[in-house]
Write a protein that holds these residues in place. Structure first.
Motif, short mmCIF file in Angstrom:
data_model
loop_
_atom_site.label_atom_id
_atom_site.label_comp_id
_atom_site.label_asym_id
_atom_site.label_seq_id
_atom_site.Cartn_x
_atom_site.Cartn_y
_atom_site.Cartn_z
N UNK A 264 45.33 31.15 41.73
CA UNK A 264 44.18 31.13 41.13
C UNK A 264 42.85 31.82 41.85
N UNK A 265 42.12 33.03 41.29
CA UNK A 265 40.87 33.66 42.32
C UNK A 265 39.67 32.26 42.45
N UNK A 266 39.49 31.84 43.91
CA UNK A 266 38.07 31.03 44.51
C UNK A 266 38.13 32.00 44.73
N UNK B 150 45.46 37.59 31.07
CA UNK B 150 46.74 37.70 32.21
C UNK B 150 47.43 36.86 32.83
N UNK B 151 47.97 36.63 31.59
CA UNK B 151 49.51 35.64 31.90
C UNK B 151 48.84 34.74 33.16
N UNK B 152 49.31 33.85 33.62
CA UNK B 152 48.91 33.01 34.76
C UNK B 152 48.24 33.96 35.69
N UNK B 153 47.12 34.45 35.72
CA UNK B 153 45.73 34.69 36.65
C UNK B 153 44.77 34.00 36.02
N UNK B 154 44.27 32.60 36.93
CA UNK B 154 42.96 32.47 36.53
C UNK B 154 42.39 32.30 37.49
N UNK B 155 41.47 31.48 36.92
CA UNK B 155 39.56 32.28 37.67
C UNK B 155 38.49 31.31 37.40
N UNK B 156 38.09 31.43 38.65
CA UNK B 156 37.25 30.07 39.43
C UNK B 156 35.72 30.93 39.80
#
Length: 412
Positions: A230-232, A351-357
């Motif tokens: 998760x990119x935060x 991208x499977x498994x990559x989440x963004x905030x």
């Protein structure tokens, strides 16, 4: 003498630390959160508390809360313009109100009331629009006239020196301020107690993707295997998403703020003027916490400038002429990650498994609780939470923008 201080005087044992310092990175984690600000720590907290996912690493390149979480002006509100924004931020306000009890920690949450000033007929129309949207969703907001403002803030020059007279305002009673570092510490301590590892001074240098799926994270302390990242990271978002091969429409502008010397309490509300590009509240220590609009240039920097503080002082004196002899004690800047529609980007990506905030612009702090809670749910269930579905990155491909600019006003 406070009882706690008296007890410490007769005890050799120090108070427990807020966070443990892990000895080193493990080879793998179920979830890796990049960014140890409020959003990252809140997500870790809710992953552990609500979903039982504790094999989590939070990676922070600096120190806890040292980015935009510690560089904002701590205003909390939900008087937005779009239905999507109103519902999202109203849930955040509700969560904020219970955080002190959740954390067993005083976060200095203080409801002040929030005035968004209108200096033109067009601005008044926007305030009426926002008030009706707010009321539709049960938000306490109303348009008030000059007399109401004068009664609430008698120290204000409503004529603004004759240049920009105030015609009215949108008044949002639940508007509040809160101690930003206490929010970060509370979420961090709660996550740490539940088994989450918080690694400070750990810089992410790469994200491993194989056949469209995340497989690991590269850091300056080694490689971690994981299937969920998760990119935060707010203003560092373009650098991190590039590692995963993802492009966003985010641009970075510096956002500056400053505080005055402490003074006796006289301002017990929050004042915002989109026309003057200024906002101000008074802290519990007596400082005036002030900010303005974004710097015009796209720049990845946290430097502060004389131009900012001169312009801000000029506009503040239009509203409060008696502050002419007040001293500015310090100023700072954060990196605001702006989207074209002034709404965030949240959830799953291509991208499977990559989440963004990301894409929080000037209003990320007030979204801290709801961002953490909804992103934790999204990761645990691998589908976007209902509250964040409108904020998907894919909306830009579909031309389904949210259009929150009318409620952004200035950097607050």
């Amino acid at each position: 003498m406070p009882l706690r201080l008296l007890k410490n005087a007769f005890s050799d044992a120090p108070d427990p630390r807020f966070f443990n310092t892990p000895r080193g990175l493990r080879d793998s984690y179920d979830v890796v959160i990049i960014g140890g600000g409020g959003h990252g720590l809140a997500c870790a907290y809710y992953l552990a508390r609500d979903h039982g996912i504790t094999n989590v690493a939070v990676l922070e390149q600096g120190y806890i809360g040292g980015g935009n979480t510690g560089r904002n002006t701590t205003i909390v509100r939900s008087n937005y313009l779009t239905p999507e924004g109103v519902k999202f931020y109203d849930e955040s306000v509700r969560l904020f109100q219970d955080l002190a009890e959740d954390f067993d920690l005083n976060i200095f949450y203080s409801e002040r009331g929030h005035f968004t000033l209108a200096h033109t007929d067009a601005a008044m129309r926007t305030m009426r629009w926002r008030a009706e949207v707010n009321k539709h969703f049960g938000i306490d907001s109303e348009v008030v006239d000059r007399d109401s403002i004068a009664e609430a803030v008698p120290m204000m020059d409503l004529d603004c020196g004759g240049e920009h007279p105030v015609l009215g305002a949108l008044y949002h009673a639940p508007g509040a301020v809160v101690r930003h570092d206490a929010v970060a510490w509370g979420y961090g301590r709660g996550a740490d107690k539940r088994g989450v590892e918080i690694h400070q001074k750990t810089r992410v240098t790469g994200i491993r993707v194989e056949q469209g799926k995340v497989t690991g994270v590269e850091t300056d302390r080694g490689v971690i295997k994981t299937g969920k990242v998760i990119s935060m990271v707010a203003g560092s978002t373009p650098r991190v998403t590039k590692m995963a091969g993802i492009t966003t429409p985010i641009v970075i502008h510096p956002l500056q703020a400053c505080v005055t010397e402490p003074m006796k309490p006289w301002l017990d509300t929050i004042i915002v003027s989109g026309s003057l590009h200024v906002y101000v509240s008074q802290s519990s220590r007596g400082e005036l916490v002030m900010g303005a609009a974004l710097d015009p240039a796209i720049l990845h920097s946290t430097r502060s400038t004389l131009d900012f503080v001169e312009g801000l002082a000029d506009q503040m004196l239009d509203l409060f002429p008696f502050l002419g002899n007040s001293k500015v004690m310090r100023q700072w800047a954060g990196m605001a990650d702006m989207t074209p529609d002034f709404a965030p980007i949240m959830g799953r990506t291509a991208v499977d498994g990559f989440y963004i905030d990301a894409g929080w612009g000037t209003w990320g702090f007030k979204a801290t609780p709801v961002s953490g809670k909804t992103m934790a749910w999204t990761v645990a269930n691998d589908r976007d939470h209902a509250l964040i579905e409108p904020f998907s990155l894919a909306r830009f491909d579909r031309f389904e923008l949210v259009g929150e600019r009318g409620a952004a006003s200035v950097g607050h």
